[in-house]
Design a protein around this motif. Sequence first.
Motif, mmCIF file in Angstrom:
data_model
loop_
_atom_site.group_PDB
_atom_site.id
_atom_site.type_symbol
_atom_site.label_atom_id
_atom_site.label_comp_id
_atom_site.label_asym_id
_atom_site.label_seq_id
_atom_site.Cartn_x
_atom_site.Cartn_y
_atom_site.Cartn_z
ATOM 1 N N VAL A 130 0.829 -1.206 0.000
ATOM 2 C CA VAL A 130 0.000 0.000 0.000
ATOM 3 C C VAL A 130 0.860 1.252 0.000
ATOM 4 N N ALA A 131 1.941 1.231 0.752
ATOM 5 C CA ALA A 131 2.835 2.390 0.794
ATOM 6 C C ALA A 131 3.479 2.632 -0.569
ATOM 7 N N GLN A 132 3.862 1.555 -1.270
ATOM 8 C CA GLN A 132 4.468 1.722 -2.590
ATOM 9 C C GLN A 132 3.465 2.221 -3.623
ATOM 10 N N LEU A 133 2.213 1.917 -3.396
ATOM 11 C CA LEU A 133 1.174 2.418 -4.301
ATOM 12 C C LEU A 133 0.838 3.868 -4.038
ATOM 13 N N GLY A 134 1.356 4.432 -2.968
ATOM 14 C CA GLY A 134 1.097 5.829 -2.646
ATOM 15 C C GLY A 134 -0.263 6.057 -2.028
ATOM 16 N N LEU A 135 -0.823 5.041 -1.380
ATOM 17 C CA LEU A 135 -2.143 5.148 -0.773
ATOM 18 C C LEU A 135 -2.019 5.388 0.721
ATOM 19 N N GLY B 41 -10.738 7.276 -3.720
ATOM 20 C CA GLY B 41 -10.384 8.301 -4.703
ATOM 21 C C GLY B 41 -9.635 7.702 -5.867
ATOM 22 N N THR B 42 -8.336 7.539 -5.730
ATOM 23 C CA THR B 42 -7.525 6.980 -6.815
ATOM 24 C C THR B 42 -7.572 5.457 -6.866
ATOM 25 N N THR C 242 -12.237 -12.628 -1.047
ATOM 26 C CA THR C 242 -11.306 -12.160 -2.070
ATOM 27 C C THR C 242 -11.434 -10.651 -2.165
ATOM 28 N N GLN C 243 -10.317 -9.965 -2.052
ATOM 29 C CA GLN C 243 -10.297 -8.506 -2.133
ATOM 30 C C GLN C 243 -9.628 -8.086 -3.428
ATOM 31 N N LEU C 244 -10.204 -7.068 -4.060
ATOM 32 C CA LEU C 244 -9.658 -6.528 -5.302
ATOM 33 C C LEU C 244 -9.400 -5.039 -5.094
ATOM 34 N N LEU C 245 -8.142 -4.665 -5.091
ATOM 35 C CA LEU C 245 -7.778 -3.251 -5.003
ATOM 36 C C LEU C 245 -7.504 -2.768 -6.422
ATOM 37 N N ILE C 246 -8.419 -1.938 -6.934
ATOM 38 C CA ILE C 246 -8.386 -1.520 -8.335
ATOM 39 C C ILE C 246 -7.841 -0.095 -8.421
ATOM 40 N N GLY C 247 -6.784 0.055 -9.186
ATOM 41 C CA GLY C 247 -6.230 1.365 -9.479
ATOM 42 C C GLY C 247 -6.259 1.632 -10.976
ATOM 43 N N SER C 248 -5.790 2.773 -11.381
ATOM 44 C CA SER C 248 -5.830 3.114 -12.801
ATOM 45 C C SER C 248 -4.946 2.197 -13.633
ATOM 46 N N ASN C 249 -3.804 1.762 -13.094
ATOM 47 C CA ASN C 249 -2.897 0.887 -13.845
ATOM 48 C C ASN C 249 -2.372 -0.261 -12.996
ATOM 49 N N TYR C 250 -3.124 -0.642 -11.980
ATOM 50 C CA TYR C 250 -2.708 -1.784 -11.156
ATOM 51 C C TYR C 250 -3.939 -2.486 -10.589
ATOM 52 N N LEU D 148 -13.295 6.607 -9.894
ATOM 53 C CA LEU D 148 -12.216 7.117 -10.737
ATOM 54 C C LEU D 148 -11.443 6.014 -11.458
ATOM 55 N N PRO D 149 -11.067 4.887 -10.814
ATOM 56 C CA PRO D 149 -10.278 3.864 -11.522
ATOM 57 C C PRO D 149 -11.087 3.036 -12.507
ATOM 58 N N ILE D 150 -12.408 3.140 -12.503
ATOM 59 C CA ILE D 150 -13.242 2.303 -13.365
ATOM 60 C C ILE D 150 -13.758 3.163 -14.514
#
Length: 335
Positions: free
Chosen positions: A61-66, A87-88, A111-119, A225-227
Amino acid sequence: MIASSSALGVSASVVASAVYGRDGQKHVVEVTQISAVLKAENSLLWVGLHDPAPDVIDMIVAQLGLDAAVGQDMGATHRVPKVMDYGTAVLVVAMTVEVRSTDGLPAFGETQLLIGSNYLITLRRGAIASHTALRHRMESRPDQLALGSAFVASELLDLLIDRYNLAHDMFERAVEPMEQAMILRGLEKLKVRRLYQLRRDFQRMHNAIAPLGEVCRRLSHREFLPINAQARPLFADLADRVYRVDRLLDNLGDGLTFAFEAGMLIEQAKQTETTRRLAAWAAILAVPTAIAGIYGMNFEYMPELQWKYGYLVILGLMGTICGTLFYKFRQAKWL
């Protein structure tokens, strides 16, 4: 020693970690280096985790900037499907329902899905089956991976719904013989504990599956935003699939309930028939018992005690009354 132990914990938690380019090329990356990978354009990072430790989640999470709150939400154990907007990024929580091959009982996980714009970060807890087959299928179709993280997330949810249907099919095969047994023989030789367990499993499956329909509906209507707009109709179709499989499970549970009620009625009818038979025989046997009891009181002056044919007459009277009662009870179908 501490560093090696930490690296061992990370490697044990990470099922797969790769970045996919628009040209379909796949590059395996270390989860400790994903922050650098995110800077690449036209790429998709997909990391799969299985029962990760909290420090592994916090590191990713820290590397993703969240915010750190995202890691806390991902580290928590959830009981119902939900969607959380950061948000992001968007965190989608879905429950897994699978049937164990060892005992045929359902296994529940999440099952958890963390959806970002490019990850896309996927996290499994308590789930039996992995996403490996889906990952291989997606890797063979670079054009699908190029559609983005929201499209891959919809495929993962579709896979979970397929497993809901498999669980329904296995439960249907287990319930049908029990329904037939209850309808044909009532509750005789029925394992009531197994019936209660099935009813409890149906309720847990409903609680795990039904809210996912609302989650998919929100993903299809609300502007996260990511969808992107192209992926929203996919989640609308998933919502319809969730509602259908939930209705199938409800129908299966209702059928089991109706069969149980029919079995109860059959059992009550059997008990009523037995009670009638006992009551009829008790009434028939009461006649000779009463007459014999009267003449067994040993009084000196009683009617017909000195009569030559009194004994035969009394026996004939007993037989006549008992035979008449037997005939009447047979007509009334009590015997």
